[in-house]
Scaffold this active site. Structure first.
Site, mmCIF file in Angstrom:
data_model
loop_
_atom_site.group_PDB
_atom_site.id
_atom_site.type_symbol
_atom_site.label_atom_id
_atom_site.label_comp_id
_atom_site.label_asym_id
_atom_site.label_seq_id
_atom_site.Cartn_x
_atom_site.Cartn_y
_atom_site.Cartn_z
ATOM 1 N N LYS A 1 11.208 -24.286 83.248
ATOM 2 C CA LYS A 1 10.712 -25.226 84.263
ATOM 3 C C LYS A 1 10.096 -24.548 85.465
ATOM 4 O O LYS A 1 10.766 -23.827 86.198
ATOM 5 C CB LYS A 1 11.863 -26.134 84.733
ATOM 6 C CG LYS A 1 12.251 -27.170 83.705
ATOM 7 C CD LYS A 1 13.254 -28.154 84.267
ATOM 8 C CE LYS A 1 12.596 -29.181 85.153
ATOM 9 N NZ LYS A 1 13.602 -30.121 85.717
ATOM 10 N N GLY B 1 21.347 -17.476 82.655
ATOM 11 C CA GLY B 1 22.198 -17.648 81.488
ATOM 12 C C GLY B 1 21.445 -17.425 80.190
ATOM 13 O O GLY B 1 21.895 -16.672 79.310
HETATM 14 P P1 ADP Z 1 17.552 -18.845 82.455
HETATM 15 O O1 ADP Z 1 18.720 -19.617 81.907
HETATM 16 O O2 ADP Z 1 17.571 -17.404 82.023
HETATM 17 O O3 ADP Z 1 17.374 -19.021 83.934
HETATM 18 P P2 ADP Z 1 15.698 -20.959 81.826
HETATM 19 O O4 ADP Z 1 16.851 -21.878 81.673
HETATM 20 O O5 ADP Z 1 14.784 -21.131 82.962
HETATM 21 O O6 ADP Z 1 16.219 -19.423 81.780
HETATM 22 O O7 ADP Z 1 14.785 -21.040 80.534
HETATM 23 C C1 ADP Z 1 15.264 -20.767 79.242
HETATM 24 C C2 ADP Z 1 14.597 -21.610 78.213
HETATM 25 O O8 ADP Z 1 13.192 -21.559 78.321
HETATM 26 C C3 ADP Z 1 14.923 -21.121 76.824
HETATM 27 O O9 ADP Z 1 15.744 -22.075 76.193
HETATM 28 C C4 ADP Z 1 13.572 -20.996 76.139
HETATM 29 O O10 ADP Z 1 13.540 -21.508 74.828
HETATM 30 C C5 ADP Z 1 12.687 -21.811 77.054
HETATM 31 N N1 ADP Z 1 11.273 -21.431 76.925
HETATM 32 C C6 ADP Z 1 10.715 -20.223 77.116
HETATM 33 N N2 ADP Z 1 9.395 -20.260 76.832
HETATM 34 C C7 ADP Z 1 9.112 -21.529 76.447
HETATM 35 C C8 ADP Z 1 7.916 -22.179 76.015
HETATM 36 N N3 ADP Z 1 6.763 -21.520 75.932
HETATM 37 N N4 ADP Z 1 8.011 -23.486 75.694
HETATM 38 C C9 ADP Z 1 9.195 -24.146 75.783
HETATM 39 N N5 ADP Z 1 10.344 -23.580 76.184
HETATM 40 C C10 ADP Z 1 10.300 -22.288 76.501
#
Ligand code: ADP
Ligand code: MG
Length: 402
Positions: A204, A357
């Site tokens: 996001k 996470g």
């Molecule tokens: P973190 O938990 O490390 O802060 P986020 O929660 O912001 O990371 O994002 C993690 C999610 O983003 C993962 O589940 C991954 O599948 C998703 N993601 C990454 N690239 C894409 C993409 N191009 N389209 C949809 N989802 C994505």
């Protein structure tokens, strides 16, 4: 901020707010990193004959009241079991979060024993916006113990009863994990060695624009990937097909891009993408340059040229912060970008910090050892809000020694 060595804990019931919010697949723990990260403080308290009463949340229980939430779960049962395995001792789980079972467990703990309270988010008051409602629940929790240790780094950005209100009611200290995480975040914000390169990905863009804005003051280069890249690409006029796009953020993204240009911070965007026919592990997929992305495809990873570009932008880094997977790494066909980013960061000799996470789960799932990075943070939201320059309510409560 006091540490646990400043606190008299021997023979006392110590309410330890930990972050044990691990990813679950059904009832199975898929990454126990947060449980492991909680062990140093628990072991230290046990070693000093404290009666350790662990309070933690898991997932997002739904329901109007305690009964509905407890029925729907998730229960901390698998977490308490794993904690017991890791500590090689029996760890009892109270069947409620702050009710009669919790009080009974608190009263039954012997010196050096560890017990766990049931999911604190079964109590709607834990997360209540109303100060009085939260305060009443905090008093109930505080009555279970005579000391409080805050070690749930990943929850410090929440103004929740067990994180924010209880420390004001008991003599308190920060646990070892919180102290270690904060020390690393200070290194990132106070005179980081340069070049300081930030990699941001994940789902996001609206969650992460605030931190991008503040990082413009400290970082030299920001590499954007993952789902959030598409809003940046759209702001520059590229076709992004059916990829993740937050159209209402395009204006904000344009603002960030011009602020970066003014400050001389380099923003690096993908030059090629893996476009899939649908969001599925076995979807048909091809690599496309960002200049020719098909309208009927969904971008699920960065392409190989982008992997090389990002590696070259990381090669001379002295400090790196990475949050957010570069693609949908949960599907092996779309994990190459995240692997390439992890690989490039693991080659950097300076301070390398992975936060979030999903990011932490990704590097472990892809087979990187924790030692490949200087620090894998247990808190995504908490580290991002710290880097955004915001006050973390739970940290402020621990710092407050009145
Ligand atoms: P973190 O938990 O490390 O802060 P986020 O929660 O912001 O990371 O994002 C993690 C999610 O983003 C993962 O589940 C991954 O599948 C998703 N993601 C990454 N690239 C894409 C993409 N191009 N389209 C949809 N989802 C994505
Ligand atoms: Mg996440």
């Amino acid at each position: 901020m006091k540490s646990i060595t400043d606190l008299e804990v021997g023979g006392r019931v110590v309410l330890l707010r930990a972050d044990l919010n691990v990813p679950l697949d059904g009832g199975r723990i898929t990454d126990d990193g947060r449980i492991r990260a909680s062990l140093p403080t628990i072991t230290a308290l046990v070693g000093r004959d404290a009666r350790v009463l662990v309070c933690a949340h898991l997932g997002r229980p739904k329901g109007v009241d305690y009964a509905a939430r407890a029925a729907g779960g998730p229960s901390l049962r698998p977490v308490a079991d794993r904690l017991g395995d890791l500590l090689a001792r029996s760890v009892e789980l109270a069947s409620d979060a702050a009710g009669p079972a919790a009080a009974k467990l608190a009263g039954a703990l012997a010196d050096g024993e560890v017990g766990v309270l049931e999911n604190v988010r079964f109590e709607p008051a834990e997360t209540a916006k109303d100060d009085a409602e939260r305060g009443r629940f905090a008093a109930t929790l505080a009555a279970l113990a005579t000391r409080y240790v805050g070690d749930g780094f990943g929850a410090l950005h929440r103004r929740h009863a067990s994180v924010f209100d209880v420390p004001a009611l008991l003599p308190h200290a920060a646990g070892e994990l919180v102290l270690a995480e904060v020390a690393v975040l200070r290194e990132l914000t106070e005179q980081p060695r340069r070049p300081y390169v930030v990699v941001l990905g994940g789902a996001k863009v609206s969650d992460k624009l605030g931190v991008v804005g503040n990082l413009l003051k400290t970082a030299d280069r920001i590499l954007i990937c993952g789902g959030m890249a598409y809003t940046f690409l759209a702001a520059l006029g590229y076709e992004v097909g059916r990829s993740l796009l937050e159209a209402d953020q395009i204006g904000n993204v344009s603002g960030v891009l011009s602020a970066a240009a003014e400050r001389g911070v380099e923003i690096v965007l993908p030059v090629d993408l893996v476009g899939a026919s649908r969001f599925a592990p076995d979807a048909a997929h091809d690599v496309y340059p960002v200049t020719a992305f098909p309208a009927d495809r969904e971008g699920l990873d960065i392409g190989p040229e982008t992997c090389e570009l990002f590696a070259s932008k990381l090669a001379d880094a002295q400090t790196v912060f990475w949050n957010g997977p570069a693609g949908v790494f949960e599907f092996p066909a779309f994990a190459a970008g995240t692997r390439a980013v992890a690989e490039a960061i693991s080659q950097v000799r300076g301070l390398t910090v992975v936060g979030g996470g999903d990011s932490a789960a990704a590097v472990r799932q892809l087979g990187f050892s924790d030692a490949a990075f200087s620090h894998i943070s247990t808190g995504g939201g908490a580290s991002l809000e710290y880097l955004e320059g915001r006050t973390l309510p739970g940290l402020a409560a621990l710092e407050d020694e009145a």
